[in-house]
Design a protein around this motif. Structure first.
Motif, PDB file in Angstrom:
ATOM      1  N   VAL B 284       0.835  -1.207   0.000  1.00  0.00           N
ATOM      2  CA  VAL B 284       0.000   0.000   0.000  1.00  0.00           C
ATOM      3  C   VAL B 284       0.868   1.255   0.000  1.00  0.00           C
ATOM      4  CG1 VAL B 284      -1.557   1.301   1.501  1.00  0.00           C
ATOM      5  CG2 VAL B 284      -2.055  -1.078   0.954  1.00  0.00           C
ATOM      6  N   VAL B 287       2.439   1.603  -3.518  1.00  0.00           N
ATOM      7  CA  VAL B 287       1.450   2.137  -4.464  1.00  0.00           C
ATOM      8  C   VAL B 287       1.439   3.661  -4.380  1.00  0.00           C
ATOM      9  CG1 VAL B 287      -1.035   2.365  -4.870  1.00  0.00           C
ATOM     10  CG2 VAL B 287      -0.019   0.091  -4.606  1.00  0.00           C
ATOM     11  N   ARG B 288       1.472   4.189  -3.161  1.00  0.00           N
ATOM     12  CA  ARG B 288       1.488   5.653  -2.978  1.00  0.00           C
ATOM     13  C   ARG B 288       2.765   6.281  -3.539  1.00  0.00           C
ATOM     14  NH1 ARG B 288      -2.490   7.580  -0.246  1.00  0.00           N
ATOM     15  NH2 ARG B 288      -3.766   6.088   0.900  1.00  0.00           N
ATOM     16  N   ALA B 291       2.634   6.284  -7.286  1.00  0.00           N
ATOM     17  CA  ALA B 291       1.558   7.098  -7.866  1.00  0.00           C
ATOM     18  C   ALA B 291       1.909   8.582  -7.848  1.00  0.00           C
ATOM     19  CB  ALA B 291       0.254   6.870  -7.103  1.00  0.00           C
ATOM     20  N   GLU B 309      -7.965  -5.209  -0.676  1.00  0.00           N
ATOM     21  CA  GLU B 309      -9.201  -4.659  -1.210  1.00  0.00           C
ATOM     22  C   GLU B 309      -8.912  -3.517  -2.177  1.00  0.00           C
ATOM     23  OE1 GLU B 309     -13.226  -4.535   0.896  1.00  0.00           O
ATOM     24  OE2 GLU B 309     -12.319  -2.632   1.438  1.00  0.00           O
ATOM     25  N   LEU B 310      -9.584  -3.503  -3.296  1.00  0.00           N
ATOM     26  CA  LEU B 310      -9.507  -2.456  -4.312  1.00  0.00           C
ATOM     27  C   LEU B 310      -8.221  -2.485  -5.135  1.00  0.00           C
ATOM     28  CD1 LEU B 310     -11.052   0.488  -2.235  1.00  0.00           C
ATOM     29  CD2 LEU B 310     -12.202  -0.855  -3.996  1.00  0.00           C
ATOM     30  N   ASP B 312      -7.575  -4.124  -7.606  1.00  0.00           N
ATOM     31  CA  ASP B 312      -7.922  -4.210  -9.021  1.00  0.00           C
ATOM     32  C   ASP B 312      -8.445  -2.894  -9.578  1.00  0.00           C
ATOM     33  OD1 ASP B 312     -10.083  -4.633  -7.226  1.00  0.00           O
ATOM     34  OD2 ASP B 312     -11.332  -5.284  -8.909  1.00  0.00           O
ATOM     35  N   LEU B 313      -8.781  -1.929  -8.724  1.00  0.00           N
ATOM     36  CA  LEU B 313      -9.331  -0.660  -9.206  1.00  0.00           C
ATOM     37  C   LEU B 313      -8.303   0.467  -9.207  1.00  0.00           C
ATOM     38  CD1 LEU B 313     -12.950  -0.540  -7.765  1.00  0.00           C
ATOM     39  CD2 LEU B 313     -12.168  -1.247 -10.021  1.00  0.00           C
ATOM     40  N   LEU B 314      -7.085   0.185  -8.782  1.00  0.00           N
ATOM     41  CA  LEU B 314      -6.042   1.210  -8.825  1.00  0.00           C
ATOM     42  C   LEU B 314      -5.516   1.315 -10.253  1.00  0.00           C
ATOM     43  CD1 LEU B 314      -4.244   0.197  -5.522  1.00  0.00           C
ATOM     44  CD2 LEU B 314      -5.725   2.179  -5.888  1.00  0.00           C
ATOM     45  N   SER B 315      -4.798   2.414 -10.552  1.00  0.00           N
ATOM     46  CA  SER B 315      -4.185   2.474 -11.875  1.00  0.00           C
ATOM     47  C   SER B 315      -2.676   2.649 -11.726  1.00  0.00           C
ATOM     48  CB  SER B 315      -4.801   3.600 -12.721  1.00  0.00           C
ATOM     49  OG  SER B 315      -4.856   4.785 -11.989  1.00  0.00           O
TER      50      SER B 315
END
Lengths: 368, 368
Positions: B284, B287-288, B291, B309-310, B312-315
């Motif tokens: 996590v 990812v930050r 991004a 959770e989620l 799959d919805l990150l880009s």
């Protein structure tokens, strides 16, 4: 934001079970009765009282009954700080949650644990799985295992089963949702005001047809948030089609089917252009529904109650009405240890403000 | 994917404490000894044995000692299913976690709870907060509160403190990480093979400089995953600069600073073009970091251990090596109830395969 203060609008409560012992017996006592007072009244030694209070072996039935009568008559409470400090076993407090898998409770649990630890006490958790009977079974099982106090996120709306435990000295604090039919300390977020602010935010961005999907009726937080939705709509002079209001279970299938229905304008209501979501479980499903390729052409606004991890990294990032679950847990645990330290005043209600966090999804204009 | 089977490579274990009672006394017994056998040997009634076993009042010290001697000599174990069914209080099992706030444990806890419930038992939880002393305190506190069994995600590497409890009949199963210096049932994911597969996936997409950021050394899962990283690099004939390997705490600040250093090529190592993350807390934060607007020009690949959770919805959506925490919890709880139902064979180790879930972040080619 609501002020961070006790709620003066709270309805009157039944007489406090915390104070019950002091008024029940035939004999009133100046100051808090001690084990010594109990020993004197029962005509036994201090060690015998200690055995009875701590449920240890080696006391005859007869003697135990005499001691219990003295305890009741004097209003003796076992869980003063002296007991927590002096007894042989580790002090412990119990936490009854409603769902182990809801991430909202993770920081709340950890905060309760940190306060417990700072007081030298262990935290023991359990979950009611949103089942009132299970809650009762678990709370009483923790009492039978001699926790010094309980923090409860209730699933039940009738907590009279706890009155004997509270009278016997188990400090009890409710958090997130109020107790039913007993008086006890309570910490909760201002769910009504938070929801009203979130829906008013959507209205301010031009939305007139806003769907509400939340948790089941009968759950205090769900009812308060729905009340906030209705208040914001009424204040803006907007009618609410009943097809836009969908309380119910928070599993993905239910939420998805109600969301799709509202987007398509089923049950006689026009299609919604925005959603207000009643909690993080609902929000996560709505994010999925709205991220579907066929929905991207006509983006739909979303404000969710509760913040959640990575909400800021989604596209669009999700605007939320955030509670502070760690603060709720910490406040509840501090109220509990205040009782364990001997506070004997009337039960308190602490209401915590929510915070609107603007990120993008709640500022999408209506496309309908 | 590893086969779902007991691990034949597990090192030999000390003699099972589960079986200790049966061999300790002077007298061997055909079949499992019963309370009746204990009563006969101690020369007391069945009710007295029951009182001693359940820690109830009304037994003299002398008698209690005689009963305890008979229990030891016969190898009587209190927690057969008969006891769970017949005793007055609710059956309960304890779950010791290492972190209440890690979402990995939410489905694991809920699965343990569901199995417990199916067996009519309550689940009581607590957290060690990754502190070995706290783990011991909590596990023993749960035993003192008479749980019938324990499921433990250990923080400690020495569980000899549990041997007397296990010998006294508290069934004990470890999950996610192995016990230290005692033998007990164990359920864990194939961390080594999962990490090896994840890193090999990055290698297959052209990466030669891959950073590893994971949990602290000394934690079994962290060491296995780091071993998997090194194995995959070695198999591909790729050198590993030590500046690319950063085990440590999983808080955001630590992870961020090691990640930035690796991206900038600090400590003499060339900049990495991909990360393998040792768990969901690390992922996590990565990812930050990735991004951030200044990183978007030269995208860096990422494969994380643990789904979240989620993801799959990150880009881009995050490619992960997924464990099945619900399956781990369910398997551990089932092993526990198997012991409570009387299984008396040698401790078992169950290893669960992981699953590589390809979503996008792990398929980004090297840009360096």
């Amino acid at each position: 934001m609501a002020a961070d203060a006790s709620d003066p609008a709270r309805p009157p409560l039944p007489a406090s079970p915390h104070a019950a012992g002091a008024h029940r017996g035939g004999r009133r006592h100046a100051g808090r009765p001690t084990m010594k007072d109990v020993a004197a009244q029962a005509g036994v030694g201090l060690k015998t009282v200690s055995r009875v209070v701590n449920g240890e072996a080696g006391v005859s039935q007869d003697t135990e009954q005499r001691v219990q009568e003295a305890i009741t008559s004097l209003g003796f409470r076992r869980n003063d700080s002296a007991r927590v400090l002096r007894k042989g076993t580790t002090a412990s407090i119990g936490l009854v949650l409603e769902d182990l898998a809801d991430p909202f409770y993770s920081p709340l649990s950890r905060a309760v644990e940190e306060v417990a630890r700072a007081h030298g006490a262990l935290l023991i958790n359990g979950s009611s799985a949103e089942d009132p009977e299970r809650e009762q079974e678990l709370a009483l099982a923790l009492c039978a295992r001699r926790v010094d106090g309980l923090v409860i996120v209730p699933a039940s709306d009738d907590h009279r089963y706890l009155a004997p435990e509270i009278a016997a000295g188990v400090a009890t604090v409710f958090v997130d949702r109020p107790p039913g039919r007993i008086a006890a300390d309570l910490v909760l977020s201002d769910n009504f005001e938070g929801a009203r602010e979130g829906v008013a935010h959507l209205v301010a961005h031009g939305h007139r047809r806003i769907g509400y999907i939340g948790d089941r009726p009968g759950i205090h937080t769900a009812e308060e948030r729905l009340r906030g939705y209705r208040a914001a709509m009424a204040e803006a002079g907007l009618p609410v089609a009943e097809s836009w209001v969908a309380p119910g279970r928070t599993d993905a299938d239910r939420v998805r089917s109600d969301a799709v229905r509202m987007l398509e304008g089923g049950r006689g209501g026009e299609p919604v252009t925005a959603f207000f979501s009643g909690n993080n479980r609902v929000t996560v499903t709505l994010v999925r529904v709205l991220a579907a390729p066929e929905r991207r052409e006509r983006p739909v606004a979303l404000v969710g109650f509760d913040d959640f991890e990575l909400a800021d990294l989604l596209s669009p990032p999700v605007t939320v009405v955030a509670q502070d679950p760690a603060d709720l847990g910490r406040s509840a645990a501090e109220l509990l240890f205040r009782r364990l330290d001997g506070a004997d005043d009337e039960p308190r209600t602490v209401s915590r403000p929510t915070t609107l966090i603007v990120r993008g999804s709640g500022e999408i204009p209506p496309s309908g």
